[in-house]
Design a protein around this motif. Structure first.
Motif, short mmCIF file in Angstrom:
data_model
loop_
_atom_site.label_atom_id
_atom_site.label_comp_id
_atom_site.label_asym_id
_atom_site.label_seq_id
_atom_site.Cartn_x
_atom_site.Cartn_y
_atom_site.Cartn_z
N LEU A 92 0.85 -1.18 0.00
CA LEU A 92 0.00 0.00 0.00
C LEU A 92 0.89 1.23 0.00
CD1 LEU A 92 -2.85 1.31 0.29
CD2 LEU A 92 -2.46 1.28 2.77
N THR A 93 0.70 2.11 -0.98
CA THR A 93 1.46 3.35 -1.02
C THR A 93 0.84 4.36 -0.07
OG1 THR A 93 2.08 2.99 -3.33
CG2 THR A 93 2.29 5.23 -2.48
N VAL A 94 1.66 4.87 0.86
CA VAL A 94 1.19 5.85 1.85
C VAL A 94 1.93 7.15 1.58
CG1 VAL A 94 0.97 6.40 4.29
CG2 VAL A 94 0.79 4.02 3.53
N LYS A 95 1.17 8.21 1.28
CA LYS A 95 1.76 9.51 0.99
C LYS A 95 1.19 10.57 1.91
CE LYS A 95 2.91 8.81 -3.90
NZ LYS A 95 2.78 9.35 -5.27
N SER A 96 2.03 11.52 2.26
CA SER A 96 1.60 12.69 3.02
C SER A 96 2.32 13.90 2.48
CB SER A 96 1.87 12.52 4.51
OG SER A 96 0.97 11.62 5.11
N LEU A 97 1.73 15.08 2.67
CA LEU A 97 2.30 16.32 2.19
C LEU A 97 2.85 17.11 3.37
CD1 LEU A 97 -0.50 17.36 -0.34
CD2 LEU A 97 1.57 16.01 -0.77
N LEU A 98 4.15 17.42 3.30
CA LEU A 98 4.79 18.21 4.35
C LEU A 98 4.90 19.64 3.84
CD1 LEU A 98 6.16 18.29 7.10
CD2 LEU A 98 8.32 17.69 5.97
N ASP A 99 4.14 20.54 4.47
CA ASP A 99 4.03 21.92 4.01
C ASP A 99 5.00 22.84 4.75
OD1 ASP A 99 1.98 21.37 2.20
OD2 ASP A 99 0.43 21.60 3.73
N PHE A 100 5.54 23.80 4.00
CA PHE A 100 6.41 24.85 4.53
C PHE A 100 5.77 26.19 4.17
CE2 PHE A 100 8.91 21.11 4.02
CZ PHE A 100 9.93 21.15 4.96
N GLU A 101 5.30 26.95 5.17
CA GLU A 101 4.61 28.22 4.93
C GLU A 101 5.55 29.39 5.17
OE1 GLU A 101 1.10 28.24 7.32
OE2 GLU A 101 0.33 26.36 6.46
N VAL A 102 5.66 30.24 4.14
CA VAL A 102 6.55 31.41 4.19
C VAL A 102 5.83 32.60 3.59
CG1 VAL A 102 8.76 32.38 3.48
CG2 VAL A 102 8.60 29.95 4.01
N ASN A 103 5.71 33.66 4.35
CA ASN A 103 5.14 34.92 3.85
C ASN A 103 3.82 34.73 3.11
OD1 ASN A 103 7.37 36.29 4.88
ND2 ASN A 103 8.52 36.09 2.96
N GLY A 104 2.98 33.89 3.68
CA GLY A 104 1.65 33.68 3.11
C GLY A 104 1.61 32.67 1.99
N GLY A 105 2.75 32.17 1.56
CA GLY A 105 2.79 31.15 0.51
C GLY A 105 3.13 29.78 1.10
N ARG A 106 3.00 28.75 0.28
CA ARG A 106 3.22 27.39 0.75
C ARG A 106 4.02 26.59 -0.26
NH1 ARG A 106 -2.06 24.12 2.35
NH2 ARG A 106 -2.30 24.01 0.06
N SER A 107 5.06 25.92 0.23
CA SER A 107 5.82 24.96 -0.56
C SER A 107 5.68 23.59 0.09
CB SER A 107 7.30 25.36 -0.63
OG SER A 107 7.46 26.65 -1.18
N THR A 108 5.84 22.53 -0.72
CA THR A 108 5.50 21.19 -0.22
C THR A 108 6.52 20.15 -0.67
OG1 THR A 108 3.14 21.74 -0.28
CG2 THR A 108 3.71 19.41 -0.18
N VAL A 109 6.84 19.24 0.25
CA VAL A 109 7.61 18.04 -0.06
C VAL A 109 6.70 16.84 0.19
CG1 VAL A 109 9.54 16.57 0.62
CG2 VAL A 109 9.86 19.04 0.45
N VAL A 110 6.64 15.92 -0.75
CA VAL A 110 5.82 14.72 -0.62
C VAL A 110 6.61 13.66 0.14
CG1 VAL A 110 4.57 12.92 -1.85
CG2 VAL A 110 4.62 15.24 -2.77
N LEU A 111 6.01 13.08 1.16
CA LEU A 111 6.58 11.94 1.86
C LEU A 111 5.86 10.68 1.38
CD1 LEU A 111 6.72 13.35 5.52
CD2 LEU A 111 8.36 13.66 3.65
#
Length: 444
Positions: free
Chosen positions: A121-140
């Protein structure tokens, strides 16, 4: 007194210079974003209920001013993943600063609940980084599988294993006992674990669902080297009894490969590769191998000793071992009493073709085989293809070890059909050999 004032003055000047070199302000540019060493952090194969190894990635500030990450958190709050950001463990992080042109590390491991069904089973989660009102993401991401944990033990009654097993120690199949391995069964062996067969193992793999015995590590080690090709992850398999039969079975990443120390074993369309010693060693025992690949070891790929008896038909013995100097031959025949008969096969790779005490003993024959060595036919070597490259489709620079032959190989269609045994009608992948079959384990 003057020296004292001079020292104080110098300290003040140095502090002023140092403070002038440090930018205390944070960028408030809405377009400023962190950069990451990966887009997706792949934790590889994870056994449910067990903690994975730790994986990491870097978060970069490519800007000329400090970057303040106001919040770092998993978007779905997945409790299975565990985080450590810049040396601090937690689930959620606030106001993480990164100096200009600097970086921090994020470490991740996980412990997943049971999948509840066969397979992964593939298990994915999104790790968010919030900076100055914006969001960047790394997939785990991880591939989770349910396993049966097997401690060091002795099997004293017949057993059928089906599914995935995590073997944590030395497992012995007692004399008179048969361990049956159903198609698709995978045994993941922990460091130094082994399978010792005093009775018998019957592995009923298929082209679609082979039986696999391998180490329990996954992902990559130093650089880009995948653990799938790294030897020495577990001890290996020893056969000492009679009645063992392996079909479409893969054994890899061992210290000592398959050691047959007594009795007999038959192998059909098996792959045995990546060992710190020999891939398969036979001592005072009998092995019949049809359609098998034996590959990659430094001390002799196939080793025979004592009164060993080996028959190989449509096999590939190859060596591209990377992890130590190759000191042995592809075929190491260590005793005058060994019996070795090889037909329609390929013997090619690093190291000499064969080391033997008595090549004229009369009980060693290679018939219709492709080899990389120079030579000429005689009573031992019959109808040979000498000094030829089988053109394996390997790519060692990319760590791809595929011992099927490529287009235009001299092994294509070169087998002697009269020597092909009935059980060799199909190869490991289920391909029919037909009337113009290739030399070696695989049909192109």
């Amino acid at each position: 007194m003057i020296n004292r004032f001079l020292n104080i003055f110098l300290i003040i000047v140095l502090l002023a210079v140092a403070s002038g070199c440090i930018e205390d302000g944070f960028t408030d540019d809405s377009s400023a974003r962190p950069e990451f060493s990966v887009d997706t952090l792949n934790l590889g194969l994870a056994f449910s209920g067990e903690i994975t190894s730790v994986h990491s990635f870097r978060v970069y500030n490519r800007h000329d001013r400090n970057l303040l990450i106001s919040r770092i958190a998993l978007r779905d709050g997945n409790e299975a993943y565990r985080l450590n950001v810049d040396g601090v463990a937690g689930k959620e992080f606030a106001d993480v600063a990164i100096r200009p042109h600097d970086s921090i590390y994020v470490f991740v491991d996980a412990q997943f609940p049971p999948v509840g069904h066969d397979g992964k089973l593939t298990v994915k989660s999104l790790l968010d980084f919030e900076v100055n009102g914006g969001r960047s993401t790394v997939v785990l991401s991880a591939e989770c599988i349910d396993v049966t944990v097997v401690p060091a033990s002795v099997l004293s009654a017949d057993a059928l294993w089906s599914g995935a097993y995590h073997v944590m120690g030395d497992v012995t199949v007692a004399s008179g006992v048969t361990l049956n391995l159903a198609e698709g069964t995978t045994l993941y062996f922990h460091d130094k674990a082994s399978l010792n067969v005093e009775g018998a193992v019957v592995a009923d793999g298929t082209p679609e669902k082979p039986v696999v015995m391998c180490g329990d590590r996954n992902g990559t080690m130093v650089g880009r080297i995948p653990y799938d090709i790294v030897p020495g992850q577990w001890s290996g398999v020893t056969f000492a009894g009679t009645g063992s039969r392996l079909s479409h079975t893969v054994v890899r990443n061992t210290s000592s490969g398959i050691a047959v120390t007594g009795g007999e074993i038959s192998m059909l369309n098996c792959v045995v590769r990546n060992s710190r010693e020999s891939v398969i060693s036979v001592t005072d025992a009998e092995v019949k191998a049809v359609g098998c690949e034996f590959a990659d070891a430094p001390g002799g790929v196939v080793t025979l000793d004592g009164r060993a008896r080996l028959t190989m038909n449509h096999c590939t013995v190859a060596n591209s071992y990377l992890f130590a100097p190759v000191t042995g031959a592809l075929l190491e025949l260590k005793d005058d009493g060994v019996s070795c008969h090889i037909t329609n096969s390929i013997i090619y790779g690093n190291g000499p073709m064969m080391n033997t005490k008595s090549p004229d003993s009369g009980d060693i024959t290679l018939r219709r085989c492709l080899v990389g060595a120079d030579g000429s036919d005689d009573d031992t070597f019959i109808d040979m293809i000498w000094n030829s490259d089988p053109m394996f489709i390997t790519d060692t620079d990319r760590y791809i070890f595929d011992y099927r032959v490529g287009p235009g190989s001299p092994a294509e269609g070169a087998a002697d059909a009269s020597l092909t045994l009935p059980e060799a009608v199909r190869d490991f992948y289920g391909r029919e050999r037909g009337s113009t079959s290739d030399l070696g384990a695989y049909q192109h």
